[in-house]
Design an enzyme around this catalytic site. Sequence first.
Site, PDB file in Angstrom:
ATOM      1  N   LYS A  11      34.656  50.456  31.185  1.00 14.79           N
ATOM      2  CA  LYS A  11      33.435  50.719  31.584  1.00 14.79           C
ATOM      3  C   LYS A  11      33.509  50.425  33.294  1.00 14.79           C
ATOM      4  CE  LYS A  11      30.318  49.571  27.761  1.00 14.79           C
ATOM      5  NZ  LYS A  11      29.511  48.841  27.436  1.00 14.79           N
ATOM      6  N   GLY A  12      34.199  49.341  33.505  1.00 17.37           N
ATOM      7  CA  GLY A  12      34.337  48.583  34.957  1.00 17.37           C
ATOM      8  C   GLY A  12      34.576  49.557  36.034  1.00 17.37           C
ATOM      9  N   GLU A  42      40.949  52.280  38.605  1.00 18.56           N
ATOM     10  CA  GLU A  42      40.893  50.999  37.941  1.00 18.56           C
ATOM     11  C   GLU A  42      39.876  50.074  38.932  1.00 18.56           C
ATOM     12  OE1 GLU A  42      41.068  49.168  35.434  1.00 18.56           O
ATOM     13  OE2 GLU A  42      42.652  49.569  34.231  1.00 18.56           O
ATOM     14  N   ASP A  43      39.062  49.166  38.249  1.00 18.42           N
ATOM     15  CA  ASP A  43      38.316  48.577  38.915  1.00 18.42           C
ATOM     16  C   ASP A  43      38.893  47.206  39.549  1.00 18.42           C
ATOM     17  OD1 ASP A  43      38.109  47.529  36.517  1.00 18.42           O
ATOM     18  OD2 ASP A  43      36.196  46.769  36.333  1.00 18.42           O
ATOM     19  N   ASP A 103      44.253  42.301  37.003  1.00 18.08           N
ATOM     20  CA  ASP A 103      44.076  41.151  36.740  1.00 18.08           C
ATOM     21  C   ASP A 103      45.238  40.471  36.254  1.00 18.08           C
ATOM     22  OD1 ASP A 103      43.080  38.531  36.494  1.00 18.08           O
ATOM     23  OD2 ASP A 103      41.234  39.204  35.260  1.00 18.08           O
ATOM     24  N   PHE A 109      34.879  34.295  39.656  1.00 17.92           N
ATOM     25  CA  PHE A 109      34.323  35.109  38.612  1.00 17.92           C
ATOM     26  C   PHE A 109      33.411  36.105  39.389  1.00 17.92           C
ATOM     27  CE2 PHE A 109      32.536  37.107  35.218  1.00 17.92           C
ATOM     28  CZ  PHE A 109      33.526  37.203  34.098  1.00 17.92           C
ATOM     29  N   ILE A 110      33.914  37.665  39.395  1.00 25.04           N
ATOM     30  CA  ILE A 110      33.216  38.589  40.146  1.00 25.04           C
ATOM     31  C   ILE A 110      32.482  39.368  39.403  1.00 25.04           C
ATOM     32  CG2 ILE A 110      34.503  38.147  42.492  1.00 25.04           C
ATOM     33  CD1 ILE A 110      36.394  40.179  41.419  1.00 25.04           C
ATOM     34  N   ARG A 167      26.542  45.364  36.181  1.00 21.44           N
ATOM     35  CA  ARG A 167      27.405  46.293  36.624  1.00 21.44           C
ATOM     36  C   ARG A 167      26.758  47.155  37.653  1.00 21.44           C
ATOM     37  NH1 ARG A 167      31.777  46.635  33.093  1.00 21.44           N
ATOM     38  NH2 ARG A 167      31.453  46.267  30.758  1.00 21.44           N
TER      39      ARG A 167
HETATM   40  C1  PRP Z   1      38.884  44.784  32.709  1.00 20.29           C
HETATM   41  C2  PRP Z   1      39.024  45.639  34.009  1.00 20.29           C
HETATM   42  C3  PRP Z   1      40.551  46.165  33.651  1.00 20.29           C
HETATM   43  C4  PRP Z   1      41.141  44.961  33.015  1.00 20.29           C
HETATM   44  C5  PRP Z   1      41.953  44.221  33.787  1.00 20.29           C
HETATM   45  O1  PRP Z   1      38.452  45.521  31.683  1.00 20.29           O
HETATM   46  O2  PRP Z   1      38.267  46.909  33.791  1.00 20.29           O
HETATM   47  O3  PRP Z   1      40.446  47.418  33.155  1.00 20.29           O
HETATM   48  O4  PRP Z   1      39.993  44.210  32.614  1.00 20.29           O
HETATM   49  O5  PRP Z   1      42.715  43.123  33.298  1.00 20.29           O
HETATM   50  P1  PRP Z   1      44.069  42.891  33.257  1.00 20.29           P
HETATM   51  O6  PRP Z   1      44.808  43.059  34.400  1.00 20.29           O
HETATM   52  O7  PRP Z   1      44.016  41.565  32.813  1.00 20.29           O
HETATM   53  O8  PRP Z   1      44.571  43.722  32.049  1.00 20.29           O
HETATM   54  P2  PRP Z   1      37.654  45.009  30.380  1.00 20.29           P
HETATM   55  O9  PRP Z   1      38.326  44.781  29.325  1.00 20.29           O
HETATM   56  O10 PRP Z   1      36.962  43.792  31.010  1.00 20.29           O
HETATM   57  O11 PRP Z   1      36.449  46.024  30.069  1.00 20.29           O
HETATM   58  P3  PRP Z   1      35.253  46.804  30.763  1.00 20.29           P
HETATM   59  O12 PRP Z   1      36.008  47.757  32.089  1.00 20.29           O
HETATM   60  O13 PRP Z   1      34.639  47.780  30.090  1.00 20.29           O
HETATM   61  O14 PRP Z   1      34.376  45.679  31.728  1.00 20.29           O
END
Ligand code: PRP
Length: 179
Positions: free
Chosen positions: A42-43, A98-99, A102, A151-152, A164
């Site tokens: 969703k991010g 991608e948001d 990480d 933590f953002i 969000r």
């Molecule tokens: C987050 C974000 C990326 C992913 C990055 O998604 O949106 O897709 O984690 O992390 P990584 O580089 O460690 O793989 P999340 O699983 O939190 O789901 P969301 O977008 O629904 O909040």
Amino acid sequence: MHPDCERILITEEELAAKVREAGRWLTERFRGKFPIAVCNLKGSAVFFTDLLRATEVDVEMDFMAVSSYGADTISAGKPRITRDLFSSVEGRDVILVEDIVDTGRTLVTLRSFFAERGANSVTVVALLDKPSRRVVASQADYTCFEVENHFIVGYGLDYAERYRNLPYIAALKRSVYEK
Ligand code: PRP
């Protein structure tokens, strides 16, 4: 500012300016093509809709979901595809939006997912990058901002499904996620 936030890291104006730049980059790169832009829910939803309005590229929109975290701040290992695309990407130029990058695991998983499905090319546009958290080598083709290991939340990013809809990116108060 929301009372659960410690401080604003990226303002609404800074976001808007960078999104415009990213939109122009896509316009140059995909001129004359009809790519499929994929929002990884969703991010990425907030960034996705702003980014696509900032480009002149004629794009198809699609959506999918990959989950790497639960309602927690710690990465849970290998990402899982929880919602599949509406369309086929076979032979298509994919723009993955991608948001945040990480650990990098989601990007690695999605690049091989699109390759297996026969995409012609995959271009990743990421709003944020946290290079200090990388576990596997992977990088977006275009990154708007690098951030430190706070933590953002905001502009699509959540903590336990909240925040969000904040129009800026902020660091969450430690007292909120350590409760
Ligand atoms: C987050 C974000 C990326 C992913 C990055 O998604 O949106 O897709 O984690 O992390 P990584 O580089 O460690 O793989 P999340 O699983 O939190 O789901 P969301 O977008 O629904 O909040």
